[in-house]
Structures are given as structure tokens and as C-alpha cells.
Design a protein around this motif. Structure first.
Motif, PDB file in Angstrom:
ATOM      1  N   ILE A  18       1.445  -1.216  -0.465  1.00 47.84           N
ATOM      2  CA  ILE A  18       0.393   0.166  -0.054  1.00 47.84           C
ATOM      3  C   ILE A  18       1.123   1.089   0.177  1.00 47.84           C
ATOM      4  N   GLU A  19       0.666   2.073  -1.068  1.00 50.05           N
ATOM      5  CA  GLU A  19       1.769   3.479  -1.648  1.00 50.05           C
ATOM      6  C   GLU A  19       1.074   4.426  -0.828  1.00 50.05           C
ATOM      7  N   VAL A  20      -0.083   4.263   0.175  1.00 49.83           N
ATOM      8  CA  VAL A  20      -1.230   5.498   0.577  1.00 49.83           C
ATOM      9  C   VAL A  20      -1.118   5.848   2.075  1.00 49.83           C
ATOM     10  N   ALA A  21      -1.600   6.172   2.825  1.00 50.56           N
ATOM     11  CA  ALA A  21      -2.476   6.159   3.843  1.00 50.56           C
ATOM     12  C   ALA A  21      -3.881   7.552   3.722  1.00 50.56           C
ATOM     13  N   VAL A  22      -4.497   6.680   4.269  1.00 53.68           N
ATOM     14  CA  VAL A  22      -5.980   7.678   4.824  1.00 53.68           C
ATOM     15  C   VAL A  22      -5.772   9.125   4.870  1.00 53.68           C
ATOM     16  N   GLY A  23      -5.880  10.436   4.417  1.00 52.22           N
ATOM     17  CA  GLY A  23      -5.696  11.426   4.051  1.00 52.22           C
ATOM     18  C   GLY A  23      -4.953  12.450   3.395  1.00 52.22           C
ATOM     19  N   ASP A  24      -4.075  11.444   2.893  1.00 53.87           N
ATOM     20  CA  ASP A  24      -3.656  11.907   1.823  1.00 53.87           C
ATOM     21  C   ASP A  24      -3.898  12.198   0.746  1.00 53.87           C
ATOM     22  N   GLN A  25      -3.177  13.538   0.076  1.00 49.95           N
ATOM     23  CA  GLN A  25      -3.177  14.594  -0.980  1.00 49.95           C
ATOM     24  C   GLN A  25      -2.767  13.659  -1.849  1.00 49.95           C
ATOM     25  N   VAL A  26      -3.380  13.264  -2.540  1.00 51.36           N
ATOM     26  CA  VAL A  26      -2.819  12.082  -4.317  1.00 51.36           C
ATOM     27  C   VAL A  26      -3.369  12.798  -6.099  1.00 51.36           C
ATOM     28  N   ILE A  54       1.529  -4.850 -10.329  1.00 48.85           N
ATOM     29  CA  ILE A  54       0.544  -4.039 -11.262  1.00 48.85           C
ATOM     30  C   ILE A  54      -0.024  -2.895  -9.786  1.00 48.85           C
ATOM     31  N   PRO A  55       0.841  -1.482 -10.677  1.00 47.82           N
ATOM     32  CA  PRO A  55       0.119  -0.614 -10.106  1.00 47.82           C
ATOM     33  C   PRO A  55      -1.270  -0.324 -10.069  1.00 47.82           C
ATOM     34  N   VAL A  56      -1.647  -0.041  -8.924  1.00 49.24           N
ATOM     35  CA  VAL A  56      -3.539   0.829  -8.732  1.00 49.24           C
ATOM     36  C   VAL A  56      -3.101   1.942  -8.781  1.00 49.24           C
ATOM     37  N   VAL A  57      -3.455   2.985  -9.966  1.00 47.52           N
ATOM     38  CA  VAL A  57      -3.299   4.316  -9.632  1.00 47.52           C
ATOM     39  C   VAL A  57      -4.669   5.735  -9.457  1.00 47.52           C
ATOM     40  N   ALA A  58      -4.997   6.506  -9.001  1.00 43.78           N
ATOM     41  CA  ALA A  58      -5.777   7.876  -8.699  1.00 43.78           C
ATOM     42  C   ALA A  58      -5.996   7.623 -10.557  1.00 43.78           C
ATOM     43  N   PRO A  59      -6.911   7.418 -10.444  1.00 43.15           N
ATOM     44  CA  PRO A  59      -8.281   8.310 -11.966  1.00 43.15           C
ATOM     45  C   PRO A  59      -7.768   9.664 -11.816  1.00 43.15           C
ATOM     46  N   ARG A  60      -8.117  10.512 -10.748  1.00 46.59           N
ATOM     47  CA  ARG A  60      -7.881  11.944 -10.711  1.00 46.59           C
ATOM     48  C   ARG A  60      -7.259  12.108  -8.799  1.00 46.59           C
ATOM     49  N   SER A  80      -6.084  -5.003   2.718  1.00 46.47           N
ATOM     50  CA  SER A  80      -4.399  -4.548   3.982  1.00 46.47           C
ATOM     51  C   SER A  80      -3.384  -5.428   2.995  1.00 46.47           C
ATOM     52  N   GLU A  81      -2.303  -5.542   3.127  1.00 45.14           N
ATOM     53  CA  GLU A  81      -0.575  -5.750   2.721  1.00 45.14           C
ATOM     54  C   GLU A  81      -1.312  -7.144   2.757  1.00 45.14           C
ATOM     55  N   GLY A  82      -1.581  -8.320   1.920  1.00 43.22           N
ATOM     56  CA  GLY A  82      -1.199  -9.380   1.403  1.00 43.22           C
ATOM     57  C   GLY A  82      -2.952  -9.996   1.700  1.00 43.22           C
ATOM     58  N   ASP A  83      -4.293  -9.277   1.872  1.00 41.57           N
ATOM     59  CA  ASP A  83      -5.087  -9.215   1.626  1.00 41.57           C
ATOM     60  C   ASP A  83      -5.095  -9.995  -0.021  1.00 41.57           C
ATOM     61  N   VAL A  84      -5.885 -10.940  -0.977  1.00 37.07           N
ATOM     62  CA  VAL A  84      -5.976 -11.093  -2.405  1.00 37.07           C
ATOM     63  C   VAL A  84      -7.609 -10.129  -2.493  1.00 37.07           C
ATOM     64  N   VAL A  85      -7.929 -10.007  -3.540  1.00 39.05           N
ATOM     65  CA  VAL A  85      -8.546  -8.751  -4.599  1.00 39.05           C
ATOM     66  C   VAL A  85      -9.278  -9.639  -5.617  1.00 39.05           C
TER      67      VAL A  85
END
Length: 71
Positions: A15-23, A39-45, A55-60
Motif C-alpha cells: 500500500i503506497e498511500v495512507a488515509v488523508g493523503d493528497q494524491v 501491477i500498480p493501481v493508480v488514482a484516476p484523478r 491490507s497488505e497480503g489480502d487477495v482482492v
């Protein structure tokens, strides 16, 4: 509030960001791992991270909401 979804079934590597982070648009929110590929999941805007669901390690699953953010 906008949902960010996983494009494939994979495990959450990092996980690259935290709650409250401006992206910014295109910034990685988290990294998925599938078949030894990252595979990165990126902010669409640009926005502010409101929630990171796995959480890290979870399967989605493909199509699962992995993050929510607001403008």
C-alpha cells in the motif's frame, strides 16, 4: 466520493498511500502482485484518500473496490 477498483484478481503487495493523503492523477495507490508481476493501481484523478479497504497480503477479486477518495 469515488471508488477505485482492482482490474484483476491479485494479492495486495504494498500500500503506497495512507488515509488523508493528497494524491495526484496517476499516482500509485497500491501495488498488486499476480503471477510474479507487480501491477500498480493508480488514482484516476487528483483527490484525498478517504479509505483503503484491503491490507497488505489480502487477495482482492477483479472489480473489487480497493480505495475511495474525494476531490
Amino acid at each position: 466520493m469515488s471508488d477505485v477498483r482492482s482490474e484483476l484478481t491479485a494479492s495486495v503487495f504494498k500500500i503506497e498511500v495512507a488515509v488523508g493523503d493528497q494524491v495526484e492523477e496517476g499516482q500509485p495507490l497500491l501495488i498488486l502482485e499476480s503471477m510474479k508481476m507487480e501491477i500498480p493501481v493508480v488514482a484516476p484523478r487528483a483527490g484525498v484518500v478517504q479509505e483503503i479497504l484491503p491490507s497488505e497480503g489480502d487477495v482482492v477479486e477483479e472489480g473489487a473496490v480497493v480505495a475511495r477518495f474525494s476531490d
